[in-house]
Structures are given as C-alpha cells and as structure tokens.
Design an enzyme around this catalytic site. Structure first.
Site, mmCIF file in Angstrom:
data_model
loop_
_atom_site.group_PDB
_atom_site.id
_atom_site.type_symbol
_atom_site.label_atom_id
_atom_site.label_comp_id
_atom_site.label_asym_id
_atom_site.label_seq_id
_atom_site.Cartn_x
_atom_site.Cartn_y
_atom_site.Cartn_z
ATOM 1 N N PHE A 174 8.396 9.323 -33.048
ATOM 2 C CA PHE A 174 9.549 9.662 -32.646
ATOM 3 C C PHE A 174 9.631 8.912 -30.783
ATOM 4 O O PHE A 174 8.681 9.169 -30.301
ATOM 5 C CB PHE A 174 10.093 11.057 -32.524
ATOM 6 C CG PHE A 174 10.053 11.678 -33.857
ATOM 7 C CD1 PHE A 174 11.666 11.848 -34.436
ATOM 8 C CD2 PHE A 174 9.292 12.384 -34.434
ATOM 9 C CE1 PHE A 174 11.650 12.324 -35.700
ATOM 10 C CE2 PHE A 174 9.343 12.952 -35.533
ATOM 11 C CZ PHE A 174 10.718 12.837 -36.175
ATOM 12 N N ASP A 175 10.887 8.323 -30.721
ATOM 13 C CA ASP A 175 11.234 8.305 -29.338
ATOM 14 C C ASP A 175 11.528 9.756 -28.969
ATOM 15 O O ASP A 175 11.943 10.626 -29.783
ATOM 16 C CB ASP A 175 12.405 7.552 -28.973
ATOM 17 C CG ASP A 175 13.038 7.483 -27.676
ATOM 18 O OD1 ASP A 175 12.446 7.511 -26.852
ATOM 19 O OD2 ASP A 175 14.030 7.936 -27.637
ATOM 20 N N CYS A 176 11.380 10.096 -27.643
ATOM 21 C CA CYS A 176 11.912 11.554 -27.196
ATOM 22 C C CYS A 176 13.203 11.715 -26.776
ATOM 23 O O CYS A 176 14.160 12.622 -27.268
ATOM 24 C CB CYS A 176 10.655 11.956 -26.277
ATOM 25 S SG CYS A 176 11.078 13.754 -25.806
ATOM 26 N N THR B 221 16.576 10.983 -28.422
ATOM 27 C CA THR B 221 16.407 11.016 -29.964
ATOM 28 C C THR B 221 16.298 12.711 -30.171
ATOM 29 O O THR B 221 16.975 13.111 -30.925
ATOM 30 C CB THR B 221 15.123 10.368 -30.314
ATOM 31 O OG1 THR B 221 15.322 9.026 -30.020
ATOM 32 C CG2 THR B 221 15.065 10.302 -32.022
ATOM 33 N N VAL C 135 11.372 6.546 -35.548
ATOM 34 C CA VAL C 135 12.565 7.285 -35.340
ATOM 35 C C VAL C 135 13.026 7.328 -33.920
ATOM 36 O O VAL C 135 12.255 7.834 -33.390
ATOM 37 C CB VAL C 135 12.631 8.743 -36.209
ATOM 38 C CG1 VAL C 135 13.783 9.135 -35.979
ATOM 39 C CG2 VAL C 135 11.868 8.879 -37.502
#
Length: 241
Positions: free
Chosen positions: A12-14, A17, A181
């Site tokens: 994941f991007d944080c 997102t 994601v």
C-alpha cells in the site's frame, strides 16, 4: 480481471490511500492562511501542496527527509503569499504540517480492510515518508505490516521506480506476486506498472474534481475501486468462486 490468488503480498501507499491526508493537510494550511486573512480555495490549497511537494521531492536527486519537505512546503506557501512563518508559544508554524501528521486519521474503511487482507496475504507499506513519522501513523492502522519501505530508507521518492525496485528486492518477490494498492496515479500506479506490478487504483476522489494533493497523471490500473471496502468485496468474491 485480476487473479487475486496469484498474489502473495499486498503493498500500500499510505498517505492518501490508508490515511486521509487531505483532511489532515487542508485545515492546517487553511489555518496558516486565515491567520493572515488570506482567502484561498480548498482545491487551490491542495494543488499548491501537490506542486511544492513534487518539486521538493524531485530536485535533481538531492534527497531531503520528508520532515524537511513538509517544512519547506510551508516556507514556499509563505513566499507565495508574502509572509514569514512565525514562532508561537504552541510551536513554530514551519512545523505545522510535521506536527499534525501523527494525528492524520485513517479512512473509515482502512482498519477493517487491512485486518481482512492480513488473513490471506502478507502486507507491506511503500511510502514517501520518514521512519519516525510513520511510527506516529502506525498506531492508527492497528495491523502489523510485514515490510515497511520508506523514502528515508531508499533515499528517493516515488514516482521513482527505485522505491519499488528496492521493495521487491527487500521482500524477495517477483513483480507478478505483488499487488500494489494506491490512491495516487502519479506517485504509485505509473511506476509500479512500469515494473510489471499489478495495481489497484483506490480513487478516493471519485466524487470530487481535480487531483487534490497529488500531481495530475494518467495510467490504466488493473482495477479501479472507490474505496478499500469495494476492493475487499472484489477479492472475497473472486477467491471464493
């Protein structure tokens, strides 16, 4: 259609997102401006953030920590509107974004989605952040990530493909086994796809105009969803057929 059974890790991007960074950024910068009776639109404020952040993260490969990026964004906003960030008893304005980051909250669907995904996949974060700043965020996410790949560790910022190359190397995985994601087409979807990584675009701004706190970009993700709840439903449906 993605084959969700082929993936071993979901990364994941944080910020943007998992964490609703625009709801963290906007009130801080609007307060900075309203203290000077400067009336500037919400969209314009977020677009300034995106422009300055991108500029500072991509200055001739001269890496600076994200803490400094945030400080210099505030300085640049001051220069644009002809004011100098001040020091007060409650802290320095130059650190207003840095100090607020630990309080930026997850989107309503984030914690449940991470918990559900953890049952099936190993999880990673690939983020343009400093290690110590992410530590302040981690407590909100309530899940143990298997890997954390930060800009501070890599000494470069997405959209550099280097961040993803180091992530793949660190995780010891082939690109086809990773699903990334992210909300930002600019920072994440474009470079991940360039390396053959499958991508899900979480279009958090699907009901808004413009690109908000990220720079405009164009790319075709493997899947687009409006939120993480929809992604979990898609994975559950596909993997239980």
């Amino acid at each position: 259609m993605l084959d969700f059974n082929q993936f071993e890790i979901v990364s994941f991007d944080c910020y943007g997102t998992l964490i609703d960074w625009e709801s963290g950024i906007l009130p801080v910068l609007k307060h900075l401006l309203s203290n000077r009776e400067i009336d500037f639109s919400d969209d314009g404020t977020l677009e300034l953030f995106a422009e300055y952040e991108s500029e500072l993260e991509n200055q001739n490969n001269d890496y600076i920590k994200y803490r400094e990026v945030l400080q210099q964004i505030v300085q640049k906003i001051g220069q644009k509107f002809n004011f100098e960030p001040t020091e007060t008893e409650s802290g320095t304005e130059i650190n207003c974004l840095v100090d607020s980051l630990k309080n930026w909250q997850p989107f309503p669907d984030t914690v449940a989605a991470l918990s559900a995904l953890k049952q099936k996949y190993k999880l990673a974060v690939i983020s343009n952040i400093d290690d110590d700043l992410f530590a302040g965020t981690a407590k909100h996410l309530k899940v143990e990530f298997d890997w954390l790949i930060t800009a501070e560790q890599v000494r470069s910022y997405k959209p550099s493909t280097r961040n993803f190359e180091i992530a793949l190397e660190t995780m010891g995985i082939a690109p086809e086994k990773l699903l990334h994601v992210a909300q930002s087409v600019y920072h994440d979807i474009v470079p991940a796809k360039a390396l053959g990584i499958s991508t899900v675009w979480v279009n958090r701004r699907h009901d808004k105009t413009g690109f908000g706190a990220t720079m405009p970009a164009s790319s075709k993700p493997d899947l687009e969803v409006p939120d993480l709840k929809t992604l979990i439903e898609a994975i559950d449906f596909a993997t239980h057929l």
